[in-house]
Design an enzyme around this catalytic site. Structure first.
Site, PDB file in Angstrom:
ATOM      1  N   SER A 171     -16.022  76.286   9.742  1.00 56.89           N
ATOM      2  CA  SER A 171     -17.192  76.487   8.889  1.00 56.89           C
ATOM      3  C   SER A 171     -16.947  75.780   7.570  1.00 56.89           C
ATOM      4  O   SER A 171     -15.796  75.501   7.205  1.00 56.89           O
ATOM      5  CB  SER A 171     -17.397  77.988   8.633  1.00 56.89           C
ATOM      6  OG  SER A 171     -18.321  78.218   7.582  1.00 56.89           O
ATOM      7  N   TYR A 179     -14.018  86.466   6.575  1.00 60.70           N
ATOM      8  CA  TYR A 179     -14.567  85.336   7.339  1.00 60.70           C
ATOM      9  C   TYR A 179     -14.008  84.021   6.818  1.00 60.70           C
ATOM     10  O   TYR A 179     -13.513  83.185   7.588  1.00 60.70           O
ATOM     11  CB  TYR A 179     -16.090  85.343   7.231  1.00 60.70           C
ATOM     12  CG  TYR A 179     -16.766  84.188   7.933  1.00 60.70           C
ATOM     13  CD1 TYR A 179     -16.853  84.162   9.318  1.00 60.70           C
ATOM     14  CD2 TYR A 179     -17.327  83.140   7.205  1.00 60.70           C
ATOM     15  CE1 TYR A 179     -17.483  83.108   9.969  1.00 60.70           C
ATOM     16  CE2 TYR A 179     -17.958  82.087   7.849  1.00 60.70           C
ATOM     17  CZ  TYR A 179     -18.023  82.072   9.231  1.00 60.70           C
ATOM     18  OH  TYR A 179     -18.642  81.024   9.863  1.00 60.70           O
TER      19      TYR A 179
END
Length: 263
Positions: A140, A153
Protein backbone atom coordinates in the site's frame (compact mmCIF):
# COMPACT_ATOMS: atom_id res chain seq x y z
CA UNK A 1 3.01 -13.84 -21.02
CA UNK A 2 1.04 -15.85 -18.44
CA UNK A 3 -0.41 -18.60 -20.62
CA UNK A 4 -0.16 -21.96 -18.80
CA UNK A 5 1.66 -20.32 -15.89
CA UNK A 6 0.59 -21.52 -12.44
CA UNK A 7 -0.64 -18.46 -10.55
CA UNK A 8 -1.72 -18.60 -6.90
CA UNK A 9 -3.75 -15.62 -5.64
CA UNK A 10 -4.75 -15.10 -2.02
CA UNK A 11 -7.66 -12.84 -1.13
CA UNK A 12 -9.18 -13.84 -4.47
CA UNK A 13 -12.86 -13.70 -3.47
CA UNK A 14 -13.33 -9.94 -3.92
CA UNK A 15 -11.72 -6.61 -4.72
CA UNK A 16 -8.28 -6.49 -6.29
CA UNK A 17 -7.80 -10.26 -5.87
CA UNK A 18 -10.97 -11.03 -7.80
CA UNK A 19 -10.03 -8.57 -10.55
CA UNK A 20 -6.57 -10.14 -10.77
CA UNK A 21 -8.11 -13.59 -11.12
CA UNK A 22 -10.14 -12.43 -14.13
CA UNK A 23 -7.15 -10.64 -15.67
CA UNK A 24 -4.90 -13.70 -15.35
CA UNK A 25 -7.69 -15.98 -16.63
CA UNK A 26 -7.99 -13.89 -19.80
CA UNK A 27 -4.31 -14.60 -20.42
CA UNK A 28 -4.78 -18.35 -20.03
CA UNK A 29 -3.11 -18.83 -16.66
CA UNK A 30 -3.63 -21.94 -14.54
CA UNK A 31 -5.24 -20.38 -11.49
CA UNK A 32 -5.21 -21.30 -7.81
CA UNK A 33 -7.63 -19.13 -5.84
CA UNK A 34 -7.62 -18.81 -2.03
CA UNK A 35 -9.71 -16.92 0.52
CA UNK A 36 -11.87 -17.67 3.56
CA UNK A 37 -15.25 -17.62 1.78
CA UNK A 38 -15.60 -20.76 -0.31
CA UNK A 39 -18.92 -19.68 -1.83
CA UNK A 40 -17.41 -16.46 -3.17
CA UNK A 41 -14.32 -18.30 -4.39
CA UNK A 42 -16.50 -20.71 -6.33
CA UNK A 43 -18.33 -17.77 -7.89
CA UNK A 44 -15.03 -16.24 -9.00
CA UNK A 45 -13.82 -19.63 -10.26
CA UNK A 46 -16.90 -20.08 -12.46
CA UNK A 47 -16.33 -16.65 -13.98
CA UNK A 48 -12.65 -17.42 -14.57
CA UNK A 49 -13.52 -20.66 -16.35
CA UNK A 50 -15.08 -18.63 -19.15
CA UNK A 51 -11.49 -17.86 -20.16
CA UNK A 52 -9.39 -20.67 -18.70
CA UNK A 53 -10.22 -24.31 -18.01
CA UNK A 54 -7.64 -24.63 -15.26
CA UNK A 55 -8.88 -22.95 -12.09
CA UNK A 56 -8.95 -24.49 -8.61
CA UNK A 57 -10.13 -23.29 -5.22
CA UNK A 58 -8.26 -23.84 -1.94
CA UNK A 59 -10.12 -22.38 1.05
CA UNK A 60 -7.67 -20.60 3.33
CA UNK A 61 -7.71 -18.54 6.52
CA UNK A 62 -4.54 -16.45 6.45
CA UNK A 63 -4.51 -16.11 10.24
CA UNK A 64 -4.23 -19.92 10.61
CA UNK A 65 -0.57 -20.68 9.96
CA UNK A 66 -1.05 -24.45 10.36
CA UNK A 67 -3.67 -24.36 7.62
CA UNK A 68 -1.41 -22.21 5.44
CA UNK A 69 1.35 -24.79 5.66
CA UNK A 70 -1.07 -27.63 4.96
CA UNK A 71 -2.64 -25.91 1.94
CA UNK A 72 0.77 -24.94 0.55
CA UNK A 73 1.91 -28.56 0.90
CA UNK A 74 -1.21 -29.74 -0.94
CA UNK A 75 -0.65 -27.23 -3.75
CA UNK A 76 3.01 -28.20 -4.15
CA UNK A 77 2.07 -31.89 -4.12
CA UNK A 78 -0.60 -31.36 -6.77
CA UNK A 79 1.17 -28.83 -9.02
CA UNK A 80 4.85 -29.27 -8.16
CA UNK A 81 5.56 -25.55 -8.16
CA UNK A 82 4.00 -22.09 -8.46
CA UNK A 83 5.19 -19.70 -11.17
CA UNK A 84 3.59 -16.53 -9.78
CA UNK A 85 2.59 -16.10 -6.15
CA UNK A 86 0.28 -13.13 -5.65
CA UNK A 87 0.02 -12.15 -1.97
CA UNK A 88 -3.17 -10.13 -1.84
CA UNK A 89 -5.20 -11.11 1.24
CA UNK A 90 -5.35 -8.59 4.04
CA UNK A 91 -7.35 -6.21 6.20
CA UNK A 92 -7.24 -2.46 6.80
CA UNK A 93 -7.79 -0.45 9.98
CA UNK A 94 -9.88 2.47 11.21
CA UNK A 95 -8.68 3.15 14.75
CA UNK A 96 -6.30 5.40 16.66
CA UNK A 97 -3.38 3.49 18.14
CA UNK A 98 -4.45 4.38 21.69
CA UNK A 99 -7.89 2.86 21.11
CA UNK A 100 -6.81 -0.34 19.35
CA UNK A 101 -6.66 -3.52 21.42
CA UNK A 102 -3.36 -5.36 21.12
CA UNK A 103 -5.17 -8.41 19.75
CA UNK A 104 -6.29 -6.24 16.83
CA UNK A 105 -2.71 -5.10 16.18
CA UNK A 106 -1.56 -8.72 16.24
CA UNK A 107 -4.35 -9.93 13.96
CA UNK A 108 -3.51 -7.26 11.37
CA UNK A 109 0.18 -8.17 11.49
CA UNK A 110 -0.57 -11.90 11.23
CA UNK A 111 -2.88 -11.43 8.26
CA UNK A 112 -1.09 -8.67 6.36
CA UNK A 113 2.52 -9.65 7.02
CA UNK A 114 3.26 -13.01 8.62
CA UNK A 115 0.92 -14.99 6.35
CA UNK A 116 2.88 -13.70 3.34
CA UNK A 117 6.14 -14.78 4.95
CA UNK A 118 4.84 -18.26 5.78
CA UNK A 119 3.61 -18.90 2.23
CA UNK A 120 6.77 -17.48 0.67
CA UNK A 121 9.04 -19.69 2.75
CA UNK A 122 7.04 -22.74 1.62
CA UNK A 123 7.34 -21.85 -2.07
CA UNK A 124 10.90 -20.52 -2.24
CA UNK A 125 12.76 -23.88 -2.29
CA UNK A 126 10.92 -25.04 -5.42
CA UNK A 127 11.48 -21.64 -7.08
CA UNK A 128 15.19 -21.72 -6.29
CA UNK A 129 15.45 -25.29 -7.56
CA UNK A 130 13.82 -24.32 -10.86
CA UNK A 131 15.66 -20.99 -11.09
CA UNK A 132 12.30 -19.40 -11.81
CA UNK A 133 9.48 -17.70 -9.96
CA UNK A 134 7.81 -14.38 -9.28
CA UNK A 135 6.49 -13.18 -5.92
CA UNK A 136 3.99 -10.33 -6.06
CA UNK A 137 3.24 -8.49 -2.82
CA UNK A 138 0.21 -6.26 -2.44
CA UNK A 139 1.39 -3.55 -0.06
CA UNK A 140 0.00 0.00 0.00
CA UNK A 141 1.09 3.60 -0.23
CA UNK A 142 0.70 3.35 3.57
CA UNK A 143 3.74 1.10 3.42
CA UNK A 144 5.71 4.23 2.58
CA UNK A 145 4.38 6.59 5.25
CA UNK A 146 2.31 6.61 8.41
CA UNK A 147 -1.21 8.00 8.46
CA UNK A 148 -3.79 8.58 11.24
CA UNK A 149 -6.05 5.62 12.12
CA UNK A 150 -3.73 3.17 10.32
CA UNK A 151 -1.01 2.39 12.90
CA UNK A 152 -1.04 -1.42 12.69
CA UNK A 153 -2.03 -1.44 9.02
CA UNK A 154 0.80 0.89 8.08
CA UNK A 155 3.22 -1.09 10.26
CA UNK A 156 2.27 -4.34 8.52
CA UNK A 157 2.83 -2.77 5.11
CA UNK A 158 6.17 -1.25 6.15
CA UNK A 159 7.20 -4.73 7.30
CA UNK A 160 6.39 -6.15 3.87
CA UNK A 161 8.79 -3.72 2.25
CA UNK A 162 11.59 -4.60 4.66
CA UNK A 163 11.20 -8.34 4.18
CA UNK A 164 10.51 -8.52 0.46
CA UNK A 165 13.04 -5.88 -0.62
CA UNK A 166 15.66 -7.91 1.22
CA UNK A 167 14.36 -11.10 -0.38
CA UNK A 168 14.62 -9.53 -3.84
CA UNK A 169 18.35 -9.04 -3.37
CA UNK A 170 18.83 -12.51 -1.92
CA UNK A 171 16.93 -14.17 -4.75
CA UNK A 172 18.58 -12.28 -7.60
CA UNK A 173 21.13 -15.01 -8.31
CA UNK A 174 18.33 -17.59 -8.35
CA UNK A 175 16.23 -15.69 -10.94
CA UNK A 176 13.32 -15.34 -8.50
CA UNK A 177 11.71 -11.91 -8.92
CA UNK A 178 9.83 -9.80 -6.39
CA UNK A 179 7.36 -7.05 -7.29
CA UNK A 180 5.88 -4.88 -4.53
CA UNK A 181 2.58 -3.23 -5.45
CA UNK A 182 1.54 -0.07 -3.61
CA UNK A 183 -2.10 0.79 -4.30
CA UNK A 184 -3.63 4.03 -3.14
CA UNK A 185 -7.38 4.44 -3.18
CA UNK A 186 -8.99 1.61 -5.09
CA UNK A 187 -12.76 1.22 -5.25
CA UNK A 188 -13.20 -1.99 -3.25
CA UNK A 189 -14.90 -2.99 -0.01
CA UNK A 190 -11.68 -2.70 2.00
CA UNK A 191 -13.09 0.01 4.28
CA UNK A 192 -16.18 -2.14 5.03
CA UNK A 193 -13.98 -4.90 6.44
CA UNK A 194 -11.40 -2.61 8.10
CA UNK A 195 -11.00 -3.28 11.82
CA UNK A 196 -11.94 -0.73 14.44
CA UNK A 197 -10.24 -0.61 17.83
CA UNK A 198 -12.41 -3.36 19.32
CA UNK A 199 -11.92 -5.63 16.32
CA UNK A 200 -15.35 -5.02 14.80
CA UNK A 201 -15.67 -4.22 11.07
CA UNK A 202 -15.82 -0.55 10.12
CA UNK A 203 -18.90 -1.39 8.07
CA UNK A 204 -19.06 1.53 5.66
CA UNK A 205 -17.57 2.77 2.44
CA UNK A 206 -15.18 5.67 2.91
CA UNK A 207 -15.42 8.54 0.46
CA UNK A 208 -11.81 8.02 -0.57
CA UNK A 209 -12.49 4.42 -1.54
CA UNK A 210 -15.73 5.34 -3.29
CA UNK A 211 -13.84 7.79 -5.52
CA UNK A 212 -10.87 5.51 -6.13
CA UNK A 213 -9.91 3.86 -9.40
CA UNK A 214 -11.56 0.55 -10.27
CA UNK A 215 -10.17 -2.79 -9.15
CA UNK A 216 -10.07 -3.82 -12.81
CA UNK A 217 -7.84 -0.86 -13.74
CA UNK A 218 -5.62 -1.65 -10.76
CA UNK A 219 -5.35 -5.32 -11.78
CA UNK A 220 -4.33 -4.42 -15.32
CA UNK A 221 -1.56 -2.18 -14.01
CA UNK A 222 -0.37 -4.95 -11.70
CA UNK A 223 -0.16 -7.45 -14.57
CA UNK A 224 1.83 -4.93 -16.59
CA UNK A 225 4.22 -4.43 -13.65
CA UNK A 226 4.70 -8.19 -13.32
CA UNK A 227 5.22 -8.76 -17.04
CA UNK A 228 7.79 -5.95 -17.24
CA UNK A 229 9.61 -7.11 -14.11
CA UNK A 230 9.14 -3.95 -12.07
CA UNK A 231 10.51 -3.97 -8.54
CA UNK A 232 7.85 -1.61 -7.23
CA UNK A 233 4.78 0.11 -8.62
CA UNK A 234 2.43 2.80 -7.28
CA UNK A 235 -1.19 2.64 -8.43
CA UNK A 236 -3.95 5.13 -7.74
CA UNK A 237 -4.81 8.80 -8.05
CA UNK A 238 -3.31 11.95 -6.59
CA UNK A 239 -2.84 10.26 -3.20
CA UNK A 240 0.19 8.48 -4.71
CA UNK A 241 1.90 11.89 -4.82
CA UNK A 242 2.16 11.72 -1.02
CA UNK A 243 4.98 9.20 -1.42
CA UNK A 244 7.06 11.73 -3.36
CA UNK A 245 6.04 14.67 -1.20
CA UNK A 246 7.34 12.86 1.87
CA UNK A 247 10.57 11.93 0.10
CA UNK A 248 11.41 15.38 -1.24
CA UNK A 249 9.42 17.77 1.00
CA UNK A 250 9.14 16.10 4.43
CA UNK A 251 8.15 19.23 6.35
CA UNK A 252 5.36 19.95 3.88
CA UNK A 253 4.30 16.31 4.10
CA UNK A 254 3.95 16.56 7.90
CA UNK A 255 1.92 19.76 7.59
CA UNK A 256 -0.29 18.20 4.90
CA UNK A 257 -1.09 15.03 6.86
CA UNK A 258 -2.14 17.08 9.87
CA UNK A 259 -4.52 19.05 7.62
CA UNK A 260 -6.15 15.98 6.07
CA UNK A 261 -9.19 14.64 7.88
CA UNK A 262 -8.63 10.89 8.24
CA UNK A 263 -11.47 8.54 7.32
Amino acid sequence: MFENKIVWITGASSGIGEALAYAFAKQGANLILSARRTDELNRVMQECKKNTHNCAVFQLDLTDFDQINSVADDILKQYGFVDVMVHNGGVSQRSAAIDAAFDVDRKIMDLNYFSYVVITKKLLPSMVLRKSGHIVVNSSVSGKFGFPLRSAYSASKHALHGFFETLRFEMYEHNVKVTIVCPGRIKTNISFHALEGNGNPHGKMDAGQENGISAEACANQILHAISTGKNEVFIGGKEVLMVYIKRFFPRFFNWLVLKIKPE
